[in-house]
Design a protein around this motif. Structure first.
Motif, short mmCIF file in Angstrom:
data_model
loop_
_atom_site.label_atom_id
_atom_site.label_comp_id
_atom_site.label_asym_id
_atom_site.label_seq_id
_atom_site.Cartn_x
_atom_site.Cartn_y
_atom_site.Cartn_z
N ASN A 117 0.85 -1.18 0.00
CA ASN A 117 0.00 0.00 0.00
C ASN A 117 0.89 1.24 0.00
OD1 ASN A 117 -1.86 2.02 0.40
ND2 ASN A 117 -2.91 1.03 2.11
N SER A 118 0.72 2.09 -0.99
CA SER A 118 1.58 3.27 -1.13
C SER A 118 0.95 4.53 -0.54
CB SER A 118 1.88 3.52 -2.62
OG SER A 118 0.68 3.70 -3.35
N ALA A 119 -0.05 4.37 0.31
CA ALA A 119 -0.76 5.52 0.87
C ALA A 119 -0.02 6.11 2.06
CB ALA A 119 -2.17 5.11 1.29
N GLY A 120 1.14 6.73 1.81
CA GLY A 120 1.86 7.42 2.86
C GLY A 120 2.72 6.51 3.72
N LEU A 121 3.35 7.12 4.73
CA LEU A 121 4.21 6.38 5.64
C LEU A 121 3.40 5.37 6.44
CD1 LEU A 121 6.35 9.34 7.05
CD2 LEU A 121 6.94 7.77 5.19
N ILE A 122 3.98 4.19 6.64
CA ILE A 122 3.27 3.13 7.36
C ILE A 122 3.02 3.52 8.82
CG2 ILE A 122 5.28 1.84 8.18
CD1 ILE A 122 3.79 -0.71 7.28
N THR A 123 3.88 4.39 9.35
CA THR A 123 3.74 4.81 10.75
C THR A 123 2.65 5.87 10.93
OG1 THR A 123 5.53 6.39 10.35
CG2 THR A 123 6.11 4.29 11.37
N HIS A 124 2.16 6.43 9.84
CA HIS A 124 1.14 7.47 9.92
C HIS A 124 -0.21 7.01 9.36
CE1 HIS A 124 4.74 9.86 10.58
NE2 HIS A 124 3.99 10.86 10.98
N ARG A 125 -0.30 5.78 8.95
CA ARG A 125 -1.53 5.28 8.36
C ARG A 125 -2.55 4.97 9.44
NH1 ARG A 125 0.88 0.83 4.18
NH2 ARG A 125 2.39 2.19 3.15
N ASN A 126 -3.79 5.31 9.15
CA ASN A 126 -4.89 4.99 10.04
C ASN A 126 -6.18 5.11 9.25
OD1 ASN A 126 -6.15 7.87 10.60
ND2 ASN A 126 -3.92 8.09 10.81
N SER A 127 -7.24 4.63 9.83
CA SER A 127 -8.56 4.71 9.21
C SER A 127 -9.59 4.89 10.32
CB SER A 127 -8.85 3.43 8.42
OG SER A 127 -9.03 2.33 9.30
N PRO A 128 -10.81 5.29 9.97
CA PRO A 128 -11.85 5.39 11.00
C PRO A 128 -12.03 4.09 11.77
CG PRO A 128 -12.57 6.50 9.01
CD PRO A 128 -11.27 5.81 8.66
N LEU A 129 -11.93 2.95 11.06
CA LEU A 129 -12.12 1.66 11.73
C LEU A 129 -10.96 1.34 12.66
CD1 LEU A 129 -13.72 -0.92 12.11
CD2 LEU A 129 -12.53 -1.89 10.12
N SER A 130 -9.73 1.60 12.22
CA SER A 130 -8.58 1.30 13.08
C SER A 130 -8.56 2.19 14.31
CB SER A 130 -7.27 1.45 12.30
OG SER A 130 -7.05 2.80 11.92
N THR A 131 -8.91 3.47 14.12
CA THR A 131 -8.98 4.39 15.25
C THR A 131 -10.09 3.99 16.20
OG1 THR A 131 -8.16 6.22 13.90
CG2 THR A 131 -9.33 6.81 15.92
N PHE A 132 -11.21 3.59 15.63
CA PHE A 132 -12.33 3.17 16.46
C PHE A 132 -12.00 1.89 17.21
CE2 PHE A 132 -16.42 1.24 17.35
CZ PHE A 132 -17.11 2.31 17.90
N ALA A 133 -11.24 0.99 16.56
CA ALA A 133 -10.86 -0.27 17.20
C ALA A 133 -10.00 -0.04 18.43
CB ALA A 133 -10.12 -1.16 16.21
N LEU A 134 -9.14 0.99 18.36
CA LEU A 134 -8.29 1.29 19.52
C LEU A 134 -9.10 1.93 20.64
CD1 LEU A 134 -5.11 2.67 17.74
CD2 LEU A 134 -5.41 0.44 18.83
N GLY A 135 -10.13 2.65 20.27
CA GLY A 135 -10.99 3.25 21.29
C GLY A 135 -12.07 2.29 21.72
N GLY A 136 -12.53 1.49 20.79
CA GLY A 136 -13.59 0.54 21.11
C GLY A 136 -13.74 -0.49 20.03
N ILE A 137 -14.41 -1.57 20.35
CA ILE A 137 -14.66 -2.65 19.41
C ILE A 137 -16.15 -2.68 19.13
CG2 ILE A 137 -14.44 -5.11 18.99
CD1 ILE A 137 -11.82 -3.58 19.27
N HIS A 138 -16.51 -2.74 17.86
CA HIS A 138 -17.92 -2.73 17.48
C HIS A 138 -18.29 -4.05 16.82
CE1 HIS A 138 -21.04 -2.19 14.34
NE2 HIS A 138 -21.63 -1.49 15.28
N SER A 139 -19.38 -4.66 17.28
CA SER A 139 -19.89 -5.86 16.64
C SER A 139 -21.40 -5.87 16.72
CB SER A 139 -19.32 -7.11 17.32
OG SER A 139 -19.80 -7.20 18.64
#
Length: 288
Positions: free
Chosen positions: A104-126
């Motif tokens: 994936n060429s979408a920027g530095l790997i250390t700066h990549r995130n998404s709404p789902l990944s951010t939400f997963a760190l704050g909470g888990i949705h199922s």
């Protein structure tokens, strides 16, 4: 129009309104960290109370425990549920998601995130039928840390305080800034060993220390710990080495957390693993 059809239409209407609320507010980018943490805190309390209620009726040994033991029993129910969900999400993001892939060429790997990944760190949705279930990581670590400090040293010693404090700080930073999320998920995979550790405590407190289940549990903990808390940390340090140039471009706080937190946790994991080996050898010797 029949009454049942009216009820179905009314339910659909309420469901649509709820979905709009969730989409426009709860899952809106600016509010994701806060709504997930708030929802998770409420869920921690809910799971704690449900564990207490279910255990009272279905586990005979529960009612014979002391007050402190019942608190720990309930608290381990919360930690087990959190561990299951955060482990699943972490394995997904580290090994299957394209978000952190080298292809994936979408920027530095250390700066990549998404709404789902951010939400997963704050909470888990199922989903469970038409209801939404929330379980947090940030809130869990700090709420559990509060319980450990409040009842210290009944629920754990200094090493547990250090572990939860560092984990909570690292996850919170990664969630709020979006930096280093890949390495945060790598570390959180180690939570896969938590259900086995809790099960061992449940078996012990229920008087089943000499059972076959207790022995099998010890073997599972040994291999699970070896993979998730020893070998995986080696892989993480190797990954950091390969992407050192990108890690160096992180904020100084994130840079220090990427190196310092995993190093401390890895050291603690090795010390705990040595205790696990000695405990397993002792159990096997008694069996012989």
């Amino acid at each position: 129009m029949t009454r049942s059809l009216k009820n179905v239409l009314a339910f659909k209407s309420y469901q649509n309104q709820a979905e709009v609320l969730v989409r426009n507010y709860v899952l809106a980018d600016p509010y994701i960290p806060y709504t997930s943490v708030l929802g998770g805190i409420l869920t921690c309390k809910l799971v704690y109370d449900l564990t207490q209620l279910i255990s009272t009726f279905y586990f005979r040994s529960y009612n014979g425990l002391t007050k402190i033991q019942r608190i720990e029993w309930n608290n381990r129910g919360v930690s087990t549920l959190h561990a299951v969900f955060i482990s699943i999400m972490s394995v997904y993001f580290v090994f299957w998601s394209e978000l952190f892939s080298d292809h994936n060429s979408a920027g530095l790997i250390t700066h990549r995130n998404s709404p789902l990944s951010t939400f997963a760190l704050g909470g888990i949705h199922s989903s469970f039928w038409s209801f939404d279930f929330w379980q947090i990581s940030v809130g869990y670590f700090f709420s559990d840390l509060g319980m450990i400090c409040w009842l210290y040293p009944s629920l754990g010693g200094v090493e547990y305080i250090v572990h939860h404090f560092l984990s909570g700080i690292a996850v919170a930073y990664s969630m709020l800034t979006g930096e280093g999320q890949l390495y945060t998920f790598m570390v959180l995979i180690s939570e896969v060993t938590t259900p086995e550790i809790n099960m061992r405590w449940y078996l012990d407190i229920s008087g089943l220390k000499r059972s076959s289940a207790y022995l099998i549990n010890g073997v599972v903990i040994f291999f699970g710990w070896l993979v998730a808390r020893i070998l995986l940390f080696v892989y993480m340090f190797y990954h950091v080495y390969l992407h050192h140039a990108q890690v160096m471009k992180m904020h100084i706080v994130g840079f220090l957390l990427v190196f310092f937190v995993p190093l401390v946790l890895a050291t603690m994991n090795v010390l705990w693993f040595w205790k696990i080996i000695k405990g397993l050898k002792k159990t096997l010797a008694k069996r012989k």
